[in-house]
Design an enzyme around this catalytic site. Structure first.
Site, PDB file in Angstrom:
ATOM      1  CG  PHE A   1      -9.872  -9.199  10.932  1.00  0.00           C
ATOM      2  CD1 PHE A   1      -9.184  -9.607  11.336  1.00  0.00           C
ATOM      3  CD2 PHE A   1     -10.701  -9.620   9.416  1.00  0.00           C
ATOM      4  CE1 PHE A   1      -8.123 -10.139  10.769  1.00  0.00           C
ATOM      5  CE2 PHE A   1      -9.349  -9.982   8.752  1.00  0.00           C
ATOM      6  CZ  PHE A   1      -7.825 -10.390   8.544  1.00  0.00           C
ATOM      7  CD  GLN A   2      -7.653  -6.632   7.579  1.00  0.00           C
ATOM      8  OE1 GLN A   2      -8.242  -6.705   6.501  1.00  0.00           O
ATOM      9  NE2 GLN A   2      -6.463  -8.168   7.505  1.00  0.00           N
TER      10      GLN A   2
ATOM     11  CG  MET B   1      22.452  12.035   3.852  1.00  0.00           C
ATOM     12  SD  MET B   1      24.085  13.887   3.212  1.00  0.00           S
ATOM     13  CE  MET B   1      22.611  14.042   2.010  1.00  0.00           C
TER      14      MET B   1
ATOM     15  CD  GLU C   1      -1.704  -2.184   1.939  1.00  0.00           C
ATOM     16  OE1 GLU C   1      -0.422  -2.226   2.095  1.00  0.00           O
ATOM     17  OE2 GLU C   1      -2.469  -3.214   2.104  1.00  0.00           O
TER      18      GLU C   1
ATOM     19  CE  LYS D   1     -17.293  -6.631   2.885  1.00  0.00           C
ATOM     20  NZ  LYS D   1     -16.140  -8.026   3.970  1.00  0.00           N
TER      21      LYS D   1
END
Lengths: 577, 174
Positions: A129-130, A492, A67, A179
């Site tokens: 969940f999630q 760096m 993602e 959802k």
């Protein structure tokens, strides 16, 4: 299932579609012209993906491998095209994986609309969940965000999201959709948003301030401009050029202002800031008028604020009122879109040659060339330098490529030495300094501008932070030219360790894999360069390729980026060695 | 270093979820403690008014106001000194009913402090007082020796002496 109903409004017949929230999401994207989007599916966003399957002839959804890659790809697309980038993810870990890209977009003013799925509304707050509170998590790093729990909210919120993301000072917006709202059926109608009651995209322009600014410019003996991304975001490149050319004002750029003015323009005097050019940094503390155009006086630009341009009057052209006096006090603040304010000021400023003042820049340029650039570009040592790779890319591209750089030493070399003829050609993570940005961002840039050459430049560290996006290249065939400048160090950080931590190289040396084999594993042509005599031909071979190409260049392990302003030092204390 | 002083911040916002989070985050990032906060309806339909009290320098408050006004759902933010506003706080004391019956002094305190009893039963009574922070603190110290069972005070609410032209602004933004 889509059904149609007729409604009468003001005597006119208007068609409404009875569709699901998920289908409405896709329709909203189409209404806003977002036909190329990036994302990763998952449980809570599956209804939207099911609709994307149905609309795949109209919307190209690119499956990134993470993602984070989706947000960076959307950023690359937005920065190269000037349009709004779109990224989609599921709830929970999918949503949180977007956050780095969103934060990057926020600080670099990149217009994004990020869409996340969320657990069903009856489960909100139950640690389902999630489930994560992505609206809460993203609040500090979004221009605006909103959680949709009813399908009927979708059209209005999407219209508002696109308007907010792209208007005024652009930025990222996040829409979280439960959802159940994705499944819910409703009557869909879409109307684009053109205003939000509490939000004023652009401040009103004060002609008095424009006149005050013109008077200061006309009376200045040694004016200097520092321009930022505001010129690009405001599509004000032509107005800016006309402005500087009429008054002959030397113009330096911030890292995100790069490419707004062609590199070869005679008034382009280089980059300001920590690894900027010697002349504009030193002369910042000698000019009598500092004109900031669409830039925000970032600490990497100013160094110690107590010793920054104290002798100069300051004019600040800016769209965001909160930037005025935030870091540097402005004597005259010209609020507004620079496309308008620069056009307004043009007839009020006098022509001026300023030869002596421009010569001061040229003299300091010579010093920098002798002490730094000559050895960077034409090294006398055996080891390859990052700058000479850039030199070869410039030769092969003719300055017409989009350069997408990651974060680190190579980024500074890319910004210092890459040549640009066209605007929107320098894409890099400026404010957040996000390693792993370049590979996915270059995919977005290439897909957004398929006719332009896109060359990605990364270090061996940052390249591995999102190396999985080679899979996205494999699948999309995005013809990105990938250049990894491999010094087997987090370069760096190593440079800072060398200069400020007594050479204690704590966890910066990298044992790297066979990058060429990895690229070939993804069916990408690949080559490794270790010798100077192979560099030019290899770069040319890469640039001549019609497909994606991976080029690893093994550069000197302990090469440093100079000039450098150490943290907390004044811009005029810039070190050349 | 410039002196810190108390500022009342008035913020007019759309009445939408999440705006409190955005505003408090602006102070959090700068490590500025909000001394008190009150959120209520304003004189305009669907517009909320936040009243915050913070102790900062004038330079800090100017920058914070700029950041607050950047928020999409913020219509306008102002800052005021104590001299610019007419302000009040409110508080409730819960005290034992026995102390009221057995002690004449409490009656005197109630009368002189212009507080009022808003609830009473056999076990306790509730005293309400509105006033400045100093007046409420003074009453607290006076009642403390009689045993305060519970005490709660509100955030500051404030009205400015000067006009704040929110309605005009809303019309301009439409």
């Amino acid at each position: 299932m889509t059904t149609k109903t007729q409604t009468q409004s003001n005597g006119a017949s208007k068609q409404k579609l009875h569709i699901s929230g998920a289908e409405a999401v896709v329709k909203c994207l189409l209404e806003e012209g977002a036909d190329l989007i990036y994302g990763y599916p998952g449980g809570a966003i599956m209804p939207v993906y099911d609709e994307l399957y149905k609309y795949e002839d109209k919307i190209n959804h690119v499956l990134t491998r993470h993602e984070q890659g989706a947000t960076h790809a959307a950023q690359g697309f937005a920065r190269a095209t000037g349009k709004v980038g779109v990224a989609i993810a599921t709830s929970g870990p999918g949503a949180t994986n977007l956050i780095t890209g969103i934060a990057d977009a926020q600080i670099d003013s990149t217009p994004l609309v990020c869409i996340t799925g969320q657990v069903a509304s009856h489960l909100l707050g139950s640690d389902a969940f999630q489930e994560t509170d992505i609206v809460g998590i993203s609040t500090p790093v979004t221009k605006w965000n909103y959680q949709i729990t009813k399908a009927s909210e979708i059209p209005e919120i999407f219209a508002k999201a696109f308007y907010i993301a792209k208007s005024g000072r652009p930025g990222p917006v996040l829409i979280d959709i439960t959802k159940d709202a994705q499944f819910e059926m409703f009557d869909f109608e879409y109307e684009k948003c053109t205003s939000v009651r509490s939000y004023k995209a652009k401040p009103d322009v004060s002609l008095d301030k424009v006149k005050e600014a013109a008077e200061l410019i006309n009376s200045a003996k040694k004016p200097m401009i520092v321009f930022g991304q505001g010129v690009i975001l405001g599509q004000a490149e032509e107005e800016f050029k006309a402005f500087i050319e009429k008054a002959n004002i030397p113009s330096a750029w911030t890292i995100l202002g790069l490419s707004a003015l062609p590199t070869a323009h005679e008034l382009n005097v280089g980059m300001v800031g920590m690894h900027g050019n010697y002349a504009p940094n030193v002369l910042t503390n000698q000019c009598d008028l500092l004109i900031a155009v669409g830039m925000r006086f970032d600490d990497r630009v100013t160094g110690d604020l107590n010793r920054y341009a104290k002798q100069a009057k300051v004019i600040h052209f800016e769209i965001d009122p909160a930037e005025i006096d935030k870091n540097v006090k402005a004597d005259v603040a010209v609020l507004g879109d620079v496309k308008q304010t620069l056009a307004d000021i043009l007839p009020l400023i006098n022509k001026n040659s300023r030869e002596a003042w421009l010569n001061e820049f040229a003299e300091l340029d010579k010093i920098e060339y002798e002490k730094v650039q000559k050895e960077d570009l034409y090294p006398t040592k055996d080891g390859l330098t990052m700058a000479e790779v850039l030199k070869e890319i410039n030769i092969a591209s003719g300055g017409d490529a989009i350069i997408v750089s990651d974060v680190g030493q190579h980024q500074m070399f890319a910004c210092r030495y890459a040549k640009f003829n066209k605007t929107k050609s320098n894409i890099t993570s400026g404010g957040l300094g996000t390693m792993g940005f370049a590979l996915p961002a270059s995919i977005g840039a290439k897909m957004g501008m398929p006719d332009r050459e896109v060359v990605m430049i990364a270090g061996d560290g940052g390249y591995q932070m999102n190396i999985q996006e080679l899979g996205t290249i494999l699948q999309t065939k995005a013809a990105v030219k990938i250049v990894v400048l491999n010094n087997e160090f987090l370069g760096m950080v190593r440079q800072w360790q060398q200069l400020f931590f007594d050479r204690r190289y704590a966890s910066t040396e990298m044992t790297n894999p066979d990058f060429v084999a990895i690229a070939k594993g993804y069916s990408i042509d690949a080559k490794k360069v270790t010798k100077r005599e192979d560099l030019a031909s290899s770069v040319k071979e890469m640039m001549d390729s019609k497909d994606a190409y991976f080029l690893e260049v093994c550069v000197e392990k302990e090469n440093n980026v100079f000039p450098m302003i150490p943290t907390g030092a004044s811009v005029s204390d810039i070190r050349l060695e | 270093m410039e002196n810190r002083q108390t500022y009342t911040v008035s913020i007019y916002t759309e009445n939408k979820l999440g705006i409190l989070n955005r505003i408090s985050g602006i102070f959090l990032r700068r490590h500025i403690n909000i001394e008190s906060m009150n959120i209520s309806k304003s004189e305009i339909k669907s517009v909320s008014r936040f009243t915050l009290l913070v102790k900062v320098t004038e330079e800090q408050i100017k920058k914070i106001i700029g950041q607050i006004e950047k928020q999409v759902e913020v219509i306008k933010a102002y800052y005021h000194t104590d001299e610019d506003t007419i302000y009040q706080e409110s508080c409730l004391f819960k005290l034992s009913s026995q102390s009221l019956i057995a002690n004449d002094e409490i009656q005197t305190i109630i009368n002189s402090s212009k507080s009022r009893i808003i609830n009473i039963n056999k076990d306790f009574f509730v005293l309400e007082k509105s006033g400045t922070k100093e007046e409420i603190e003074e009453l607290y110290h006076t009642l403390d020796k009689h045993g305060i069972m519970q005490f709660v005070r509100s955030g500051r609410i404030a009205i400015t002496k000067d006009e704040m032209k929110i309605s005009t602004l809303l019309l301009e933004n439409n």
